[in-house]
Design an enzyme around this catalytic site. Structure first.
Site, PDB file in Angstrom:
ATOM      1  N   GLU A 159      18.744 -45.686  25.755  1.00 13.41           N
ATOM      2  CA  GLU A 159      19.679 -44.602  25.490  1.00 13.41           C
ATOM      3  C   GLU A 159      19.294 -43.818  24.239  1.00 13.41           C
ATOM      4  OE1 GLU A 159      21.736 -47.906  27.690  1.00 13.41           O
ATOM      5  OE2 GLU A 159      20.471 -47.767  25.913  1.00 13.41           O
ATOM      6  N   PRO A 217       6.805 -57.026  27.834  1.00 17.66           N
ATOM      7  CA  PRO A 217       8.196 -57.468  28.032  1.00 17.66           C
ATOM      8  C   PRO A 217       9.171 -56.462  27.430  1.00 17.66           C
ATOM      9  CG  PRO A 217       6.825 -59.244  27.151  1.00 17.66           C
ATOM     10  CD  PRO A 217       6.036 -57.983  27.036  1.00 17.66           C
ATOM     11  N   ARG A 218      10.316 -56.314  28.052  1.00 16.81           N
ATOM     12  CA  ARG A 218      11.287 -55.331  27.580  1.00 16.81           C
ATOM     13  C   ARG A 218      11.915 -55.749  26.258  1.00 16.81           C
ATOM     14  NH1 ARG A 218      13.997 -50.970  28.430  1.00 16.81           N
ATOM     15  NH2 ARG A 218      16.231 -50.783  27.998  1.00 16.81           N
ATOM     16  N   GLY A 246       8.342 -49.210  20.318  1.00 15.32           N
ATOM     17  CA  GLY A 246       8.143 -47.781  20.139  1.00 15.32           C
ATOM     18  C   GLY A 246       6.776 -47.271  20.528  1.00 15.32           C
ATOM     19  N   GLU A 247       6.015 -48.044  21.322  1.00 17.09           N
ATOM     20  CA  GLU A 247       4.658 -47.615  21.677  1.00 17.09           C
ATOM     21  C   GLU A 247       4.464 -47.501  23.182  1.00 17.09           C
ATOM     22  OE1 GLU A 247       1.538 -48.606  18.287  1.00 17.09           O
ATOM     23  OE2 GLU A 247       1.991 -50.392  19.494  1.00 17.09           O
ATOM     24  N   ASN A 306      13.306 -47.221  33.391  1.00 16.52           N
ATOM     25  CA  ASN A 306      12.956 -45.807  33.464  1.00 16.52           C
ATOM     26  C   ASN A 306      11.484 -45.603  33.820  1.00 16.52           C
ATOM     27  OD1 ASN A 306      12.742 -43.031  33.024  1.00 16.52           O
ATOM     28  ND2 ASN A 306      12.479 -43.285  30.819  1.00 16.52           N
ATOM     29  N   LEU A 307      11.226 -44.847  34.874  1.00 11.16           N
ATOM     30  CA  LEU A 307       9.841 -44.547  35.279  1.00 11.16           C
ATOM     31  C   LEU A 307       9.381 -43.167  34.816  1.00 11.16           C
ATOM     32  CD1 LEU A 307      10.297 -42.403  37.754  1.00 11.16           C
ATOM     33  CD2 LEU A 307      10.520 -44.436  39.139  1.00 11.16           C
ATOM     34  N   ILE A 308      10.287 -42.403  34.212  1.00 17.48           N
ATOM     35  CA  ILE A 308       9.996 -41.003  33.917  1.00 17.48           C
ATOM     36  C   ILE A 308       8.907 -40.858  32.862  1.00 17.48           C
ATOM     37  CG2 ILE A 308      10.975 -38.861  33.001  1.00 17.48           C
ATOM     38  CD1 ILE A 308      13.664 -39.783  34.261  1.00 17.48           C
ATOM     39  N   GLU A 309       8.945 -41.701  31.829  1.00 19.08           N
ATOM     40  CA  GLU A 309       7.963 -41.560  30.747  1.00 19.08           C
ATOM     41  C   GLU A 309       6.544 -41.755  31.269  1.00 19.08           C
ATOM     42  OE1 GLU A 309       7.300 -42.930  26.100  1.00 19.08           O
ATOM     43  OE2 GLU A 309       8.676 -44.072  27.366  1.00 19.08           O
TER      44      GLU A 309
END
Length: 437
Positions: A61, A271-272, A317-318, A342-345
C-alpha cells in the site's frame, strides 16, 4: 449494538495485541518501537499542519501510494502530509521513498478503539483522510465522521471472497461504508461490490500501481547483477509466501525431468516477509542448492560469475532491481489460496510473469495481463517450471511477452490524475485551499 460489542471486545483484545507485538519483535525488533503511537500517544511529534492524511498499512500500500502522495504534495504546497502505517516494513518503505521530504511525517495509526481514534483525530486534526485499498475499520470511520474529517477509501479493491465475508455483517457493514465520504475503486467489479455493501459515493479511478515508476538506479543495479549470473537465464520467484517455497524448491530440484534438455536457470528467490529470509536460505541449503544472498553481494566490485543455483533476495525496497535482473518472474502468493501479489511492477519493467491459480486479490489486473499476453497462469509448481522452460527456450516468444508486458502496463496508467480529480471537490470544501493548477 454490534459496534458497541466490537468496541468492548477491543478492550479485551488490546493486551493480547500488545503481547503479539512483543512476540513478533523476537524476529522483527522494530515491532517494539513507537508502541505509544499505537495507543494514540503522539506527544513527541509535531502537530502543526494543516495535514493531508494517507494511511498505507504495509509495504504494498505504501508503494502504491507513492504517485498519489507526490501529486498531493505538488498540488497542495501549503500542506503537510501525514503518512500512517500498521507494520514496521510499511514504515521502512515509507522512509525509503519519502525520507528526504520534510513535509511528510510518518507514524503508526492507533488500534481501532474509540478513545485511541479520538486521540489521533484531536492531535493531528487532518483536513482529509485517504485509506489505501482495503483498510477500513469501524471505529476509525465513525471517529473520522465525528471529527468532521472526510474519509475516502482510495485505490479501493474488494475481492468476491472479502465481499461475502463483509456482507455477513449486514446493516453494521452498510453503516460503516455509508460513513465514508467516498470510495475510489480500482475496477467496475470492485465498485459494484462496494455499492452492494452500502457505499454511496463510488467512482472508478483505476489502479495507482500502474502509475508507479521504477527507480532507475535500481534498474541499473539489476542489469549489473544480471552480468554476474553464470547461467545466462534468470527465473524470479517474487513475493513468495510461507508454504510456497518448499513447493518451488522441490519442483526446481526436478527441473531436468520437468523441462527436458532446457538448461536450468538461476532462481532468484524473494520471500515477501523479511523475517523469513534466514528461514528460506536455510531451507534452500537443506534441499542441496548452493545459495548466494543479495545482502552479501557487492555489485560495485568486479566478481567472478555467480554460479549459485539460488540467489536469495534478502533486501527491502529492491523489487525493481530484482525484476530488471530477471527474464521471467513468478508472482508469489498465488500457488496457495492467499490471493496473489502485485504483478504490475514486473510488467512495467518488461518482465513477463507467471501466476498460480489463486489471484483473487488482483483478479482484474491478472486477467487483463493474461488477455494482453503479458502473463501465463499455471496450476502448480511443476507446471510453473515446465512453462518457464518453454518460454525461456523460445527467444522470440520471450521477446513478444516482454513487449506485451510493457504495453499492458502503459495502457492502464492515469489513476493518479483521476484520483486527484475525484478528490478535488472534497478537498476544496474541507478548507484545503489554494491548490496549484
Amino acid at each position: 449494538m454490534l459496534r458497541l460489542v466490537y468496541s468492548l471486545l477491543w478492550f479485551v483484545v488490546l493486551p493480547v495485541a500488545l503481547l503479539r507485538l512483543a512476540w513478533r519483535a523476537r524476529k522483527e525488533p522494530d515491532y517494539m518501537h513507537h508502541v505509544g503511537e499505537r495507543l494514540g500517544l503522539y506527544g513527541g511529534l509535531p502537530r502543526k499542519g494543516p495535514w493531508l492524511w494517507v494511511h498505507a498499512v504495509s509495504v504494498g500500500e505504501t508503494r502504491a501510494a507513492q504517485p498519489l502522495i507526490d501529486a498531493l504534495l505538488s498540488a497542495y504546497p501549503r500542506h503537510r502530509l501525514l503518512l500512517t502505517h500498521m507494520t514496521p516494513t510499511g514504515r521502512q518503505t515509507g522512509a525509503q521513498l519519502f525520507g528526504k521530504e520534510p513535509r511528510i511525517l510518518q507514524c503508526y495509526l492507533p488500534y481501532d478503539v474509540p478513545v485511541l481514534v479520538r486521540s489521533f483525530m484531536r492531535y493531528f486534526a487532518p483536513q482529509v483522510g485517504l485509506l489505501m485499498e482495503t483498510e477500513v475499520w469501524p471505529n476509525l470511520v465513525r471517529g473520522a465522521r465525528k471529527a468532521r474529517v472526510p474519509l475516502f477509501l482510495v485505490n479501493a479493491r474488494l475481492s468476491p471472497r472479502s465481499f461475502r465475508r463483509t456482507a455477513r455483517f449486514g446493516r453494521a457493514a452498510a453503516v460503516m461504508y455509508e460513513d465514508l465520504a467516498g470510495v475510489l475503486a480500482q475496477t467496475p467489479g470492485d465498485a459494484q461490490r462496494f455499492r452492494a455493501l452500502g457505499a454511496s459515493a463510488v467512482q472508478i479511478t483505476g489502479n495507482l500501481k500502474f502509475d508507479m515508476q521504477p527507480a532507475l538506479a535500481g534498474v541499473a543495479v539489476g542489469e549489473q547483477l544480471r552480468k554476474f549470473i553464470a547461467t545466462g537465464k534468470v527465473l524470479a520467484a517474487a513475493s513468495t509466501r510461507e508454504g510456497e517455497e518448499p513447493m518451488l524448491l522441490d519442483a526446481f530440484s526436478r527441473w531436468q525431468s520437468l523441462a527436458g534438455n532446457v538448461p536450468r536457470p538461476a532462481l532468484l528467490l524473494i520471500p515477501r516477509h523479511p523475517q523469513r529470509f534466514d528461514e528460506v536460505a536455510a531451507m534452500a541449503a537443506r534441499a542441496g542448492f548452493s545459495v548466494k544472498r543479495r545482502s552479501a553481494l557487492d555489485l560495485n566490485v568486479i566478481q567472478l560469475p555467480l554460479s549459485a543455483d539460488i540467489i536469495l533476495g534478502d533486501s527491502m525496497g529492491e523489487m525493481a532491481m530484482y525484476f530488471a535482473a530477471s527474464d521471467l518472474a513468478f508472482i508469489g502468493g498465488s500457488l496457495l489460496p492467499l490471493g496473489g501479489q502485485n504483478l504490475i511492477e514486473a510488467c512495467t519493467l518488461g518482465t513477463p510473469v507467471l501466476v498460480g491459480p489463486h489471484t483473487f486479490n488482483f483478479a482484474q489486473a491478472t486477467e487483463d495481463a493474461i488477455t494482453a499476453g503479458a502473463c501465463l497462469r499455471v496450476d502448480n509448481a511443476d507446471e510453473l517450471m515446465r512453462t518457464a522452460a518453454s518460454v525461456l527456450a523460445d527467444p522470440a516468444r520471450l521477446a513478444e511477452m516482454r513487449v506485451h508486458a510493457q504495453t499492458f502496463a502503459g495502457l492502464h496508467r492515469g489513476a493518479t490524475s483521476r484520483t486527484l480529480a475525484a478528490l478535488a471537490t472534497a478537498l476544496e470544501s474541507s478548507s484545503v485551499a489554494n491548490p496549484v493548477a
